[in-house]
Design a protein around this motif. Structure first.
Motif, PDB file in Angstrom:
ATOM      1  N   UNK A 185     -23.761 -49.560 -39.584  1.00 13.36           N
ATOM      2  CA  UNK A 185     -22.507 -49.123 -40.055  1.00 13.36           C
ATOM      3  C   UNK A 185     -21.770 -50.496 -40.265  1.00 13.36           C
ATOM      4  N   UNK A 186     -21.299 -50.547 -41.692  1.00 11.18           N
ATOM      5  CA  UNK A 186     -20.496 -51.929 -41.953  1.00 11.18           C
ATOM      6  C   UNK A 186     -19.026 -51.524 -42.352  1.00 11.18           C
ATOM      7  N   UNK A 187     -18.123 -52.442 -41.654  1.00 14.87           N
ATOM      8  CA  UNK A 187     -16.686 -52.473 -42.294  1.00 14.87           C
ATOM      9  C   UNK A 187     -16.524 -52.641 -43.650  1.00 14.87           C
ATOM     10  N   UNK A 188     -15.729 -51.859 -44.382  1.00 18.98           N
ATOM     11  CA  UNK A 188     -15.392 -51.943 -45.725  1.00 18.98           C
ATOM     12  C   UNK A 188     -13.941 -52.375 -46.031  1.00 18.98           C
ATOM     13  N   UNK A 189     -13.732 -53.187 -46.828  1.00 14.55           N
ATOM     14  CA  UNK A 189     -12.378 -53.750 -47.033  1.00 14.55           C
ATOM     15  C   UNK A 189     -11.932 -53.715 -48.311  1.00 14.55           C
ATOM     16  N   UNK A 190     -10.789 -53.612 -48.590  1.00 18.80           N
ATOM     17  CA  UNK A 190     -10.272 -54.116 -50.164  1.00 18.80           C
ATOM     18  C   UNK A 190      -9.050 -54.931 -50.045  1.00 18.80           C
ATOM     19  N   UNK A 191      -8.979 -55.749 -51.022  1.00 15.46           N
ATOM     20  CA  UNK A 191      -7.788 -56.758 -51.232  1.00 15.46           C
ATOM     21  C   UNK A 191      -6.640 -56.214 -51.974  1.00 15.46           C
ATOM     22  N   UNK A 192      -5.554 -55.716 -51.436  1.00 18.44           N
ATOM     23  CA  UNK A 192      -4.451 -54.986 -52.387  1.00 18.44           C
ATOM     24  C   UNK A 192      -3.323 -55.796 -52.204  1.00 18.44           C
ATOM     25  N   UNK A 193      -3.165 -56.854 -53.066  1.00 15.88           N
ATOM     26  CA  UNK A 193      -1.928 -57.759 -53.100  1.00 15.88           C
ATOM     27  C   UNK A 193      -1.028 -57.682 -53.844  1.00 15.88           C
ATOM     28  N   UNK A 194       0.430 -57.414 -53.498  1.00 17.66           N
ATOM     29  CA  UNK A 194       1.505 -57.343 -54.379  1.00 17.66           C
ATOM     30  C   UNK A 194       2.028 -58.740 -54.736  1.00 17.66           C
TER      31      UNK A 194
END
Length: 339
Positions: A298-307
């Motif tokens: 099981x892998x950690x999944x991220x996104x980048x949400x930059x304002x």
């Protein structure tokens, strides 16, 4: 740089220590929901690059940036945990200055679960923990892999074998057309948005790509297609890009058989992992649990949400009718349709 600099785009991707087909020029050239750009920062022979899609924000002078469908994020000729701090800081400072000059309000990028891009992006705001994805480790033996299968998963695979299901790879146009129909019927069944209704031309371009290895694998029972998947093979990783099942065969779950068969082939293709992805919206839902039946990896999944421009971002959210405090998993909020 944009799509016009095809040779340069391809060169940077090929130089990267880690990359997937999602980063390729061709995959970006197929995007219909934005103008592709590859932002590059280079110093002392090292580089960091970030592929994105530019979108105008209606009725404003502003734009935002988001990513292609799939797992992209930044790439570099160095592993992210081996980059000098100065390279990371200079890239980020230059990129943030680019955002200001280009009137970009926000950036959204889905990150790749295998590439440790967090090492770079944790130095900024906006790193978001999305959830988990599942992968099969092809470096273990097939027997070791199958020991991790849930009992119902393995029973389903064995039943498909007894019933005579077989798997074939195809590049024939009639098979691409048949898979397209199957896939679109699946999307219609779950009321997917238009974005996910890929057509035959899309699948044809993918499968005949010269920039990356893409395969159409089909499960047959007799002469009937029971299930199919578009998979890609890049730098040791098989991506289960898209999958569809014939409604007449759902009760036998031939997709389980497909994953087991592709796992065996993956070893012959010298692949290290078969990435199955996560649940719907990366939640630990029934789809996640179905995939979980194949593997303990099981892998950690991220996104980048930059304002990039907070005052304008807040104004756009307010204008859209969305509550700025809304906790819905959606970014940027101003592009969400009010409920």
């Amino acid at each position: 740089m944009g799509l016009a600099e095809k040779a340069d785009w391809i060169k940077y991707v090929e130089r990267a220590a880690d990359y997937d087909f999602y980063h390729s020029w061709q995959y970006h050239s197929m995007a219909t929901n934005g103008a592709p750009i590859l932002f590059i920062y280079e110093e002392a022979g090292n580089f960091i690059a970030l592929p994105l899609l530019e979108r105008p924000i209606a009725d404003t002078i502003y734009y935002d940036l988001h990513c292609v469908y799939g797992y992209s994020g930044p790439i570099s000729n160095l592993k992210f945990d081996q980059q000098p701090d100065t390279l990371k800081d200079n890239f980020l400072n230059t990129f943030l200055a680019f955002l200001q000059q280009g009137k970009y309000v926000s950036v959204f990028s889905k990150l790749h679960p295998f590439f440790n891009q967090n090492e770079l992006l944790k130095r900024t705001k906006g790193l978001y923990e999305n959830g988990k994805t599942i992968a099969v480790d092809l470096q273990q033996t097939l027997e070791e892999q199958r020991k991790q299968y849930r009992g119902t998963t393995w029973e389903g695979i064995k039943k498909c074998r007894r019933l005579g299901y077989t798997l074939r790879e195809s590049r024939k146009q009639e098979d691409i057309a048949a898979f397209t129909q199957l896939y679109q019927a699946n999307m219609g069944r779950i009321s997917a948005t238009d974005f996910y209704l890929f057509d035959e031309a899309y699948f044809t371009q993918l499968i005949h790509s010269t920039e990356f290895d893409c395969k159409l694998v089909l499960v047959y029972l007799g002469d009937e297609i029971a299930c199919g998947s578009v998979i890609t093979l890049t730098n040791g990783i098989i991506q289960g890009h898209l999958i569809a099942t014939n409604i007449n065969h759902l009760k036998y779950s031939p997709a389980k058989f497909l994953i087991d068969e592709v796992s065996g082939l993956g070893r012959k293709w010298n692949m290290k992992y078969y990435h199955l992805g996560g649940g719907l919206g990366y939640k630990e839902d029934s789809l996640f649990e179905w995939k979980r039946g194949f593997s303990n990896l099981i892998l950690d999944y991220y996104s980048w949400r930059y304002v990039a421009n907070e005052p304008v971002y807040n104004q756009l959210v307010e204008k859209s009718g969305i509550d700025i405090q809304d906790t819905t998993d959606f970014f940027p909020l101003y592009r969400m349709t009010p409920q």
